[in-house]
Design a protein around this motif. Structure first.
Motif, PDB file in Angstrom:
ATOM      1  N   ILE A   1      42.557  29.998  36.574  1.00 56.17           N
ATOM      2  CA  ILE A   1      41.620  30.690  37.485  1.00 56.17           C
ATOM      3  C   ILE A   1      42.325  31.854  38.165  1.00 56.17           C
ATOM      4  CG2 ILE A   1      40.307  30.431  39.624  1.00 56.17           C
ATOM      5  CD1 ILE A   1      39.512  27.655  38.676  1.00 56.17           C
ATOM      6  N   ARG A   2      43.599  31.684  38.499  1.00 53.21           N
ATOM      7  CA  ARG A   2      44.348  32.790  39.109  1.00 53.21           C
ATOM      8  C   ARG A   2      44.450  33.978  38.149  1.00 53.21           C
ATOM      9  NH1 ARG A   2      48.846  30.337  39.869  1.00 53.21           N
ATOM     10  NH2 ARG A   2      50.070  31.346  38.222  1.00 53.21           N
TER      11      ARG A   2
ATOM     12  N   THR B   1      39.205  39.893  36.604  1.00 58.71           N
ATOM     13  CA  THR B   1      38.264  40.341  37.639  1.00 58.71           C
ATOM     14  C   THR B   1      38.367  41.869  37.735  1.00 58.71           C
ATOM     15  OG1 THR B   1      39.967  39.932  39.323  1.00 58.71           O
ATOM     16  CG2 THR B   1      38.325  38.207  38.992  1.00 58.71           C
TER      17      THR B   1
ATOM     18  N   LEU C   1      32.406  34.002  37.641  1.00 52.76           N
ATOM     19  CA  LEU C   1      33.167  33.147  38.555  1.00 52.76           C
ATOM     20  C   LEU C   1      32.282  32.602  39.679  1.00 52.76           C
ATOM     21  CD1 LEU C   1      36.623  34.965  38.870  1.00 52.76           C
ATOM     22  CD2 LEU C   1      35.946  33.085  37.362  1.00 52.76           C
TER      23      LEU C   1
ATOM     24  N   TYR D   1      31.364  28.637  40.417  1.00 54.44           N
ATOM     25  CA  TYR D   1      31.492  28.007  41.739  1.00 54.44           C
ATOM     26  C   TYR D   1      30.163  27.334  42.127  1.00 54.44           C
ATOM     27  CZ  TYR D   1      32.984  27.349  46.585  1.00 54.44           C
ATOM     28  OH  TYR D   1      33.351  26.788  47.785  1.00 54.44           O
TER      29      TYR D   1
ATOM     30  N   PHE E   1      38.906  38.794  45.719  1.00 54.03           N
ATOM     31  CA  PHE E   1      39.112  37.693  44.778  1.00 54.03           C
ATOM     32  C   PHE E   1      40.351  36.870  45.139  1.00 54.03           C
ATOM     33  CE2 PHE E   1      36.275  40.240  42.111  1.00 54.03           C
ATOM     34  CZ  PHE E   1      35.423  39.254  41.654  1.00 54.03           C
ATOM     35  N   SER E   2      41.298  37.498  45.813  1.00 54.13           N
ATOM     36  CA  SER E   2      42.503  36.777  46.227  1.00 54.13           C
ATOM     37  C   SER E   2      42.177  35.654  47.205  1.00 54.13           C
ATOM     38  CB  SER E   2      43.499  37.742  46.866  1.00 54.13           C
ATOM     39  OG  SER E   2      42.916  38.395  47.990  1.00 54.13           O
TER      40      SER E   2
ATOM     41  N   LYS F   1      39.349  33.123  44.630  1.00 57.36           N
ATOM     42  CA  LYS F   1      39.901  32.353  43.519  1.00 57.36           C
ATOM     43  C   LYS F   1      40.561  31.037  43.956  1.00 57.36           C
ATOM     44  CE  LYS F   1      40.685  35.813  39.896  1.00 57.36           C
ATOM     45  NZ  LYS F   1      41.730  36.494  39.096  1.00 57.36           N
TER      46      LYS F   1
END
Length: 355
Positions: free
Chosen positions: A242-243, A247, A268, A272, A292-293, A296
């Motif tokens: 996922i990391r 994106t 994504l 979720y 996103f940081s 995620k």
């Protein structure tokens, strides 16, 4: 006049590891269906031969799919769980359907065109005809409903075409033998031996896309393992995938319209929402405008929370081969009893000397 008893059938090929898309799009729904429907779930190992004839680990893959069924919560007492090759009536009915179906029907199948590619003359006959076997998988139990995704709708339409042609071609024999069952075709109530199987759509469809390309469906056959989250992945692997998921630089949008042209972000957020069992709007309300940081890690935590228990249960079940084989063996016996009853009547209808 009797009516068809509602019955759900679905099959999964034992080629590659099951992934998050399989879980959200199919297995999760299978578990919900078992409390409201009579269900048959099959590991379609004969179908795997159309992709690759020689397998080094087909038995192990078959057991792995069965273990995934069980780990996700399918009850072998409530459902029939088995592998296709244990019930020879699948192949017997497929041959009858090969003689019912038209070559033109098979040539129109989109998946055959995609899988055969430009070298269609070198594709196996099995790859061309496997929708006929798929129809037999469903109709050998006279199943009334099949949970399907977008990529299988065409095959279900073919199944209905085969059933209707069989019913029409042998209508007099079906009536003479008293094997007709009432069903609705449009506005008309008619008799037929095989049901015109309907797609079963439970709730909103969950289409999970690749973590590396948001325009492509998450797939067992993708050469990049980073494109999917396998049900066999441990927590560290899930977090890492996922990391590394693709994106774009912009923050998450604040409304649904903001996802236009941003397939990876859309994917994504959809994952979720599906894992949390909430709407996409609620996800956007919580994370809209954030980077996103920040999103995620929350998604990774949710994915691990959902999949880690399934992963652990799969490992436990897979370690007990006797149990897995026993479930498949017993399920095969129960399935064969139903299939034998259907085939006996099919042979009578067709006029084969088979008793």
């Amino acid at each position: 006049m009797s009516e068809f008893k509602q019955l759900v059938f679905s099959g999964v090929q034992p080629t590659g590891n099951l992934h998050l898309g399989n879980y959200l799009g199919a297995l999760q729904k299978f578990v919900a269906l078992q409390d409201s429907h009579d269900c048959i779930y099959c590991v379609v190992d004969l179908h795997s031969l159309t992709a690759t004839l020689v397998h080094d680990d087909l038995k192990e893959q078959t057991r792995s799919i069965a273990a995934a069924f069980l780990a996700c919560g399918l009850d072998p007492e409530k459902n029939i769980i088995f592998n296709q090759s244990r019930v020879p009536q699948h192949a017997e009915l497929a041959w009858v359907f090969n003689c019912v179906a038209r070559i033109g029907w098979m040539n129109r199948m989109t998946q055959f065109k995609d899988k055969a590619g430009k070298d269609r003359e070198n594709a196996s006959l099995g790859l061309l005809a496997y929708p006929s076997l798929m129809a037999a998988d469903i109709l050998v139990y006279r199943a009334t409903h099949v949970p399907v995704g977008d990529d299988q709708k065409q095959h279900l339409e073919l199944t209905r075409d085969i059933a209707q042609k069989f019913n029409n071609d042998f209508s007099h024999r079906i009536a003479e033998l008293g094997y007709g069952v009432e069903m609705q075709v449009g506005e008309e109530a008619v008799n037929g031996f095989f049901p015109l199987t309907e797609p079963l759509i439970e709730g909103s469809a969950t289409r999970v896309m690749s973590l590396r390309d948001g325009t492509k469906k998450m797939s067992k056959s993708d050469p990049s393992d980073l494109s999917r989250i396998n049900l066999t992945d441990d927590a560290d692997t899930i977090v890492r995938k996922i990391r590394k998921a693709k994106t774009d630089p912009a923050p998450l949008p604040g409304d649904i319209e903001g996802f236009v042209g941003r397939p990876e972000a859309d994917n994504l957020v959809g994952i979720y929402a599906a894992l949390a069992g909430i709407s996409r709007e609620k996800v956007i309300a919580e994370f809209g405008g954030k980077q996103f940081s920040e999103f995620k890690p929350a998604l990774a935590e949710l994915a691990v929370e959902t999949l880690a228990p399934i992963n652990a249960e799969m490992r436990r079940i897979s370690a007990d081969l006797g149990y897995v084989d026993g479930v498949l063996r017993e399920g095969g016996e129960r399935a064969r009893q139903r299939a034998e009853e259907t085939m006996k009547k099919v042979y009578e209808i067709v006029g084969l000397l088979a008793d």
